[in-house]
Scaffold this active site. Structure first.
Site, mmCIF file in Angstrom:
data_model
loop_
_atom_site.group_PDB
_atom_site.id
_atom_site.type_symbol
_atom_site.label_atom_id
_atom_site.label_comp_id
_atom_site.label_asym_id
_atom_site.label_seq_id
_atom_site.Cartn_x
_atom_site.Cartn_y
_atom_site.Cartn_z
ATOM 1 N N THR A 139 0.823 -1.211 0.000
ATOM 2 C CA THR A 139 0.000 0.000 0.000
ATOM 3 C C THR A 139 0.858 1.262 0.000
ATOM 4 O OG1 THR A 139 -1.847 -1.071 1.078
ATOM 5 C CG2 THR A 139 -1.565 1.253 1.584
ATOM 6 N N GLY A 187 -9.983 -3.409 3.688
ATOM 7 C CA GLY A 187 -9.036 -3.249 4.790
ATOM 8 C C GLY A 187 -9.129 -1.865 5.421
ATOM 9 N N THR A 230 0.043 1.122 6.792
ATOM 10 C CA THR A 230 0.070 -0.026 5.882
ATOM 11 C C THR A 230 0.257 -1.292 6.712
ATOM 12 O OG1 THR A 230 1.241 -1.095 4.048
ATOM 13 C CG2 THR A 230 2.568 0.309 5.488
ATOM 14 N N GLY A 257 -4.775 -5.047 7.469
ATOM 15 C CA GLY A 257 -5.843 -4.077 7.687
ATOM 16 C C GLY A 257 -6.777 -4.381 8.831
#
Ligand code: ASP
Length: 328
Positions: free
Chosen positions: A194, A224, A245, A248
């Site tokens: 991410t 997430g 990040t 999640g």
């Protein structure tokens, strides 16, 4: 003489990011998955160049605009790069589909925008910003969000645009491994790729944003933390700007981003302490829960991770770039 000092003090307190050469933008490109020993010169360069490009784009946008412009520009650059798990390069779910999620928050007004389950808008971060600025809503999903953003003039693409060889290979590996051992990958995902950004502009206004394709091989429809305000993203001038990040589900349950901000705001915790503490308090999982970046109006930066690495970088007001992947 005294009046000059008073005027200077007032100027500095009104525009915290103007004092010295402070960091105005911090970004991440995900956490974990890349052991130091398997980091070839080529891979290292690919990630560092992509991070530096995003920092430069964000810096340019902050200089001519606002922290929101900086966050959007930096994240857009990473979404377009095909290097990270966001926009082009997003990972695939169990159905072999990409479902993109993103969010953005304005620290001055605490307005926020978020989008989930889309695969036709080229830049999910711009979709999140459009929802924040143009709609009466905060969070939109799927086809309705796509229709709304298309009507607002955002660039649309075929779902095939997001496809990359490496993300597809990662899905095939995940499938094979899941067949060998059910659920193995969900416990120990290979890489949280991410992207996220936290910025401060010359007016001292903070902003944060996050964009992702989720996690490889998750169930269709799974969302997430990245598009969840307070979990993956949060910004408030009186506290800080945060982007996360990692796994999640853990970040949602612990409302990680807002937890850090509230420790800073109400308890006066230092930004680094708040970030380190919240990360440490996440449940321990194989490979580590993830990483966090945070920035406050004084240019204080926190970058913490419990994985083996965090793709990350900062840029100062004068344009000094710093990027790192592992501990340095
Ligand atoms: N946090 C993201 C999610 O759970 C994944 C990531 O950070 O790469 O969807």
């Amino acid at each position: 003489m005294r009046s000059i000092h008073v005027a200077l003090a007032l100027l500095l307190s009104a525009s915290p990011c103007l004092a010295q050469d402070k960091v105005v933008l911090v970004i991440h490109g995900g956490a974990g998955g890349l052991a130091k020993k398997s980091l070839t010169h080529e891979i290292d360069k690919r990630y560092r160049d992509a991070l530096a490009l995003a920092l430069m784009a964000g810096h340019k946008a902050i200089k001519s605009g606002t922290s929101l412009d900086g966050v959007e520009a930096a994240i857009k650059t990473m979404e377009d790069s095909a290097v990270f798990n966001a926009g082009k390069g997003a990972v695939f779910n169990r159905d072999g589909r990409q479902e993109l999620n993103s969010s953005i928050m304005d620290g001055k007004t605490r307005k926020a925008g978020a989008v989930a389950g889309i695969n036709r808008i080229k830049n999910p971060i711009s979709a999140a910003r459009t929802i924040m600025e143009k709609s009466e809503h905060v969070f939109m999903i799927g086809e309705g969000a796509e229709r709304y953003c298309r009507d607002q003039g955002l660039e649309m693409v075929s779902p095939l645009y997001f496809w990359t060889d490496s993300a597809w290979k990662e899905l095939l590996q995940a499938e094979a491994s899941a067949k060998r051992k059910a659920g193995a990958l969900l416990k120990d995902p290979p890489h949280y790729g991410t992207v996220g950004a936290a910025a401060c502009d010359s007016d001292g206004n903070l902003a944060a944003g996050t964009s992702t394709g989720g996690i490889t091989y998750v169930g269709p429809g799974r969302v997430g933390d990245s598009p969840i305000i307070g979990a993956g993203t949060y910004a408030e001038n009186a506290a800080c700007a945060v982007s996360c990040t990692g796994k999640g589900e853990l970040f949602i349950r612990q409302t990680v981003a807002v937890d850090i901000a509230m420790r800073v705001k109400y308890r006066g915790d230092a930004l680094k302490k708040a970030t380190d503490d919240v990360l440490r308090e996440l449940p321990k999982i194989p490979g580590g829960a993830g990483g966090i970046i945070a920035l406050d109006r004084n240019g204080n930066v926190a970058m913490a991770y419990s994985t083996n690495c965090l793709f990350r970088g900062t840029i100062t007001q004068s344009g000094k770039i710093w990027v790192a992947i592992h501990e340095e």
